[in-house]
Design a protein around this motif. Structure first.
Motif, PDB file in Angstrom:
ATOM      1  N   GLU A   9       0.839  -1.188   0.000  1.00 50.06           N
ATOM      2  CA  GLU A   9       0.000   0.000   0.000  1.00 50.06           C
ATOM      3  C   GLU A   9       0.881   1.247   0.000  1.00 50.06           C
ATOM      4  O   GLU A   9       1.683   1.455   0.902  1.00 50.06           O
ATOM      5  CB  GLU A   9      -0.942   0.015   1.206  1.00 50.06           C
ATOM      6  N   VAL A  10       0.735   2.074  -1.022  1.00 47.39           N
ATOM      7  CA  VAL A  10       1.535   3.297  -1.143  1.00 47.39           C
ATOM      8  C   VAL A  10       0.715   4.542  -0.832  1.00 47.39           C
ATOM      9  O   VAL A  10       1.262   5.624  -0.648  1.00 47.39           O
ATOM     10  CB  VAL A  10       2.153   3.411  -2.556  1.00 47.39           C
ATOM     11  N   ALA A  11      -0.608   4.399  -0.809  1.00 39.89           N
ATOM     12  CA  ALA A  11      -1.539   5.456  -0.424  1.00 39.89           C
ATOM     13  C   ALA A  11      -2.837   4.746  -0.069  1.00 39.89           C
ATOM     14  O   ALA A  11      -3.037   3.591  -0.462  1.00 39.89           O
ATOM     15  CB  ALA A  11      -1.753   6.449  -1.570  1.00 39.89           C
ATOM     16  N   PRO A  12      -3.722   5.389   0.672  1.00 41.99           N
ATOM     17  CA  PRO A  12      -4.968   4.708   1.055  1.00 41.99           C
ATOM     18  C   PRO A  12      -5.719   4.166  -0.165  1.00 41.99           C
ATOM     19  O   PRO A  12      -6.089   4.904  -1.069  1.00 41.99           O
ATOM     20  CB  PRO A  12      -5.763   5.815   1.757  1.00 41.99           C
ATOM     21  N   PRO A 239       4.820  14.920 -12.675  1.00 41.67           N
ATOM     22  CA  PRO A 239       3.823  14.718 -11.629  1.00 41.67           C
ATOM     23  C   PRO A 239       4.208  13.541 -10.725  1.00 41.67           C
ATOM     24  O   PRO A 239       3.718  12.419 -10.890  1.00 41.67           O
ATOM     25  CB  PRO A 239       2.537  14.435 -12.413  1.00 41.67           C
ATOM     26  N   VAL A 240       5.091  13.796  -9.770  1.00 42.63           N
ATOM     27  CA  VAL A 240       5.571  12.759  -8.861  1.00 42.63           C
ATOM     28  C   VAL A 240       4.888  12.935  -7.508  1.00 42.63           C
ATOM     29  O   VAL A 240       4.852  14.046  -6.967  1.00 42.63           O
ATOM     30  CB  VAL A 240       7.104  12.824  -8.702  1.00 42.63           C
ATOM     31  N   GLY A 241       4.357  11.838  -6.981  1.00 44.49           N
ATOM     32  CA  GLY A 241       3.696  11.895  -5.688  1.00 44.49           C
ATOM     33  C   GLY A 241       2.191  11.895  -5.829  1.00 44.49           C
ATOM     34  O   GLY A 241       1.643  12.259  -6.868  1.00 44.49           O
ATOM     35  N   THR A 242       1.499  11.478  -4.767  1.00 41.24           N
ATOM     36  CA  THR A 242       0.050  11.311  -4.846  1.00 41.24           C
ATOM     37  C   THR A 242      -0.672  12.637  -5.075  1.00 41.24           C
ATOM     38  O   THR A 242      -1.678  12.679  -5.796  1.00 41.24           O
ATOM     39  CB  THR A 242      -0.482  10.648  -3.566  1.00 41.24           C
ATOM     40  N   ALA A 243      -0.186  13.730  -4.470  1.00 41.53           N
ATOM     41  CA  ALA A 243      -0.866  15.020  -4.641  1.00 41.53           C
ATOM     42  C   ALA A 243      -0.802  15.479  -6.097  1.00 41.53           C
ATOM     43  O   ALA A 243      -1.813  15.906  -6.679  1.00 41.53           O
ATOM     44  CB  ALA A 243      -0.246  16.067  -3.718  1.00 41.53           C
ATOM     45  N   ALA A 244       0.395  15.371  -6.710  1.00 42.45           N
ATOM     46  CA  ALA A 244       0.561  15.799  -8.097  1.00 42.45           C
ATOM     47  C   ALA A 244      -0.256  14.913  -9.037  1.00 42.45           C
ATOM     48  O   ALA A 244      -0.885  15.403  -9.985  1.00 42.45           O
ATOM     49  CB  ALA A 244       2.043  15.771  -8.481  1.00 42.45           C
ATOM     50  N   LEU A 245      -0.270  13.614  -8.780  1.00 40.27           N
ATOM     51  CA  LEU A 245      -1.024  12.698  -9.634  1.00 40.27           C
ATOM     52  C   LEU A 245      -2.529  12.909  -9.487  1.00 40.27           C
ATOM     53  O   LEU A 245      -3.264  12.824 -10.459  1.00 40.27           O
ATOM     54  CB  LEU A 245      -0.658  11.251  -9.295  1.00 40.27           C
ATOM     55  N   SER A 246      -2.987  13.197  -8.273  1.00 37.90           N
ATOM     56  CA  SER A 246      -4.417  13.470  -8.068  1.00 37.90           C
ATOM     57  C   SER A 246      -4.839  14.726  -8.814  1.00 37.90           C
ATOM     58  O   SER A 246      -5.914  14.775  -9.434  1.00 37.90           O
ATOM     59  CB  SER A 246      -4.719  13.617  -6.573  1.00 37.90           C
TER      60      SER A 246
END
Length: 338
Positions: A9-12, A239-246
């Motif tokens: 799991e890398v993010a919820p 876009p690296v990381g969950t915030a950028a990808l979201s």
């Protein structure tokens, strides 16, 4: 995140897996590889050389597909996303299960009988081991596994999304890819145009790119209609990381559901008297159709598919075949047996 051979799991609600080729190789290819290695050793090759030679070409991609099947079987996931290799490699891989099935169904029964008859002769004259039943069964399991993968990827819940950049060569390749994917029975449900230059505040150099991309995007919309074309702007940074990808997902999909079931008809359909195969953007001059026994052989450019007819159609002669509006229709005579 570091790569993990098992889903982590890398993010919820989001898990990541990078297939461990060595571990999967042992599980799916081990008995076949061991047999091949033993034969090469009997022929005088040292153990390390034999091990290198017996690595199956394209094994990593095939094993990734088998791992996909294993994860789908668990019922644990709402959706599985597969990041595919470049186009040509992916097409060869997706064509493999059906092509292998055709050969196995025709060669394996005769091959088993031949092995039983020739085993003593081969051991005595060639001085090499003959595959035992366990080895042949391992090959059959690999064959069945790939067929299950194909059924999974061509089913109602699976689709392909083509990602391209709006450049002439890339768009031309994507057009050919759409035709080839349809030939092999895979549904495409969207096209994603990546790295599109924004027109606002463009200097002279960037304005040239904006205009060139606009022409290609017009071709994309025209060529791939009615598929949706989703646009991703050329971002100032990766876009690296969950915030950028979201944030990227919100811009690209807007109010669309990215995980919705594909609303696309299956490319291949049979009716009582017709075979219909969707071949969008196919060029009639690059298309060839042949019949051999119970099989229809369709060639579109460099790609070929052998389609085994259902029994009701296999007994009948072809009355006509035509490519119209991106769909190949092969009609069969009403009642006559071939």
């Amino acid at each position: 995140m570091p790569p993990s051979a098992e889903p982590v799991e890398v993010a919820p609600g989001l898990h990541l897996q990078q297939v461990d080729s060595q571990k999967s190789l042992e599980r799916h290819w081990g008995e076949l590889r061991d047999y091949a290695g033993n034969v090469l050793a009997e022929l005088g090759l040292d153990e390390i050389t034999a091990e290198e030679i017996t690595v199956l070409p394209g094994a990593e991609e095939i094993l990734a597909l088998l791992e996909l099947r294993e994860q789908a079987r668990t019922g644990r996931w709402d959706v599985i996303v597969v990041d595919c290799a470049p186009t040509a490699e992916t097409l060869r891989l997706l064509a493999l299960p059906e092509a292998l099935d055709w050969h196995v169904n025709r060669l394996l029964p005769a091959g088993r009988r031949m092995l039983r008859a020739l085993s003593p002769f081969i051991r005595h004259v060639a001085k090499v081991s003959v595959p035992e039943g366990e080895v042949v069964s391992a090959g059959e399991r690999l064959h069945r596994g790939l067929l299950e993968v194909r059924a999974l990827l061509t089913g109602d819940d699976a689709s392909v999304r083509l990602v391209l950049t709006p450049e002439a060569v890339v768009v031309a390749e994507a057009r050919r890819t759409l035709t080839s994917l349809s030939l092999y029975g895979y549904r495409v449900d969207a096209v994603i145009a990546n790295r599109v230059f924004p027109a606002e505040g463009a200097d002279e150099w960037r304005l040239g790119w904006v205009e060139a991309q606009a022409r290609q995007l017009a071709t994309v919309h025209e060529s791939f209609a009615p598929l949706p074309v989703l646009t991703v702007p050329y971002l100032p940074a990766e876009p690296v990381g969950t915030a950028a990808l979201s944030g990227l997902a919100a811009r690209m999909y807007a109010d669309r559901d990215p995980l919705a079931r594909p609303d696309v008809e299956p490319p291949l359909r049979f009716t009582a008297d017709e075979l219909a195969l969707s071949l969008p953007l196919a060029d009639r001059d690059d298309l060839d159709l042949a019949r051999k026994g119970d099989d229809i052989i369709v060639t579109a450019g460099p790609y070929r598919r052998v389609i085994t007819l259902p029994a009701a159609l296999a007994r009948r002669e072809i009355s006509s075949a035509a490519l119209r509006d991106g769909r190949l229709r092969v009609r069969f005579e009403a009642g006559g047996a071939k």
